[in-house]
Design a protein around this motif. Structure first.
Motif, mmCIF file in Angstrom:
data_model
loop_
_atom_site.group_PDB
_atom_site.id
_atom_site.type_symbol
_atom_site.label_atom_id
_atom_site.label_comp_id
_atom_site.label_asym_id
_atom_site.label_seq_id
_atom_site.Cartn_x
_atom_site.Cartn_y
_atom_site.Cartn_z
ATOM 1 N N ARG A 170 0.944 -1.135 -0.011
ATOM 2 C CA ARG A 170 -0.060 0.091 -0.143
ATOM 3 C C ARG A 170 0.907 1.218 0.006
ATOM 4 N N LEU A 171 0.461 2.234 -0.726
ATOM 5 C CA LEU A 171 1.325 3.567 -0.718
ATOM 6 C C LEU A 171 0.554 4.691 -0.651
ATOM 7 N N GLU A 172 1.242 5.708 0.324
ATOM 8 C CA GLU A 172 0.710 6.871 0.778
ATOM 9 C C GLU A 172 1.838 8.064 0.389
ATOM 10 N N ASN A 173 0.980 8.963 -0.393
ATOM 11 C CA ASN A 173 1.626 10.124 -0.836
ATOM 12 C C ASN A 173 1.776 11.308 0.007
ATOM 13 N N SER A 174 2.361 11.047 1.099
ATOM 14 C CA SER A 174 2.543 11.995 2.306
ATOM 15 C C SER A 174 3.912 12.054 2.877
ATOM 16 N N GLU A 227 8.587 21.946 -2.806
ATOM 17 C CA GLU A 227 7.033 21.356 -3.549
ATOM 18 C C GLU A 227 6.316 21.285 -2.192
ATOM 19 N N LYS A 228 5.034 21.940 -2.483
ATOM 20 C CA LYS A 228 4.127 21.670 -1.390
ATOM 21 C C LYS A 228 3.717 19.925 -1.252
ATOM 22 N N VAL A 229 3.568 19.487 -0.095
ATOM 23 C CA VAL A 229 3.418 17.995 0.272
ATOM 24 C C VAL A 229 2.186 17.824 0.934
ATOM 25 N N ASN A 230 1.789 16.639 0.929
ATOM 26 C CA ASN A 230 0.679 16.109 1.808
ATOM 27 C C ASN A 230 1.308 15.770 3.308
#
Length: 250
Positions: A101-105, A155-158
């Motif tokens: 599972r992947l989380e872009n944060s 870069e703005k990130v979650n």
């Protein structure tokens, strides 16, 4: 000239290392009988590691200790990567692996990570493979690696906290926490012990970009939580004292 340069580096808290030292260190780390991938594989085979969380997964391939292990043993894995480009590469590299599972944060403490510093893609060719692996909460981390100030962008990130992460993915236990966040590692380790009381995974994090005082304080936290540890290359391997950790090198 070299003496003057060494003095200037010393004033700002840096030290020039001989080229041979770096080359020899990299060589020994690569071919050592005791390296992280071998250790992790051995612990997976012994059923000590069955699931993991990786903070700062990048593209899943570059300088990664887990890629081959996750694919070979189909480990239940949650991988976090905040930079959009690398997250998309990560997603592609683990395509069709339902165990991943992947989380872009970014794993953030007290909601402090609103953006990360990274090399402007226009200048990737000037820095080679270094460009893709040094995005950091700390701008000085890129500067000390020789990235020019005007080649750095944000870069703005979650962002997500540890407790939010565990709730979101319904995780009540995992066996390995691997952290590679280019200088933010100690904050994550400290926050883990502060917020997560019932889960006691093996913890591996990178020490080489951390200030002395921060590392010393974090190692005290680790020891006070009944963990043992040993350094291995640029990483520190920490494990709960109640776990039977033995390694077979061949």
């Amino acid at each position: 000239m070299s003496k003057v340069l060494k003095k200037i580096c010393g004033i700002f808290g840096y030290k020039l290392l001989p080229k041979n030292y770096i080359k020899n260190k990299n060589y020994l780390s690569k071919f050592s009988s005791l390296n992280l991938e071998k250790i992790i594989s051995n612990l997976v085979e012994k059923k000590i590691i069955n699931s993991l969380i990786q903070i700062g997964a990048n593209d899943g391939l570059s300088h990664d200790h887990l890629y081959n292990v996750i694919k070979q043993y189909r480990l239940e894995s949650l991988l976090l990567e905040p930079i959009k480009k690398y997250f998309l590469d990560l997603k592609n590299n683990y395509l069709n692996y339902e165990n991943v599972r992947l989380e872009n944060s970014a794993l953030s403490i007290n909601n402090e990570i609103l953006f990360l510093h990274k090399v402007n893609p226009k200048y990737f060719d000037k820095y080679g493979t270094l460009s893709g692996g040094i995005s950091s909460f700390y701008k000085e981390h890129l500067l000390k690696h020789g990235i020019k100030k005007n080649h750095i962008i944000q870069e703005k990130v979650n962002q997500i906290s540890f407790d939010e992460l565990l709730i979101k993915y319904s995780i009540d236990n995992f066996d390995l926490l691997l952290i590679d966040t280019e200088g933010y590692d100690c904050q994550i380790v400290n926050d883990f012990f502060l917020k997560v009381k019932k889960i006691r995974p093996i913890i591996i994090f990178e020490w080489s970009h951390i200030k002395n005082v921060e590392l010393e304080n974090t190692m005290k936290v680790i020891v006070n939580n009944n963990y043992s540890f040993f350094p291995l290359g640029d990483d520190i391997f920490c494990f709960p004292i109640e776990k039977n950790i033995f390694f077979q090198l061949n």
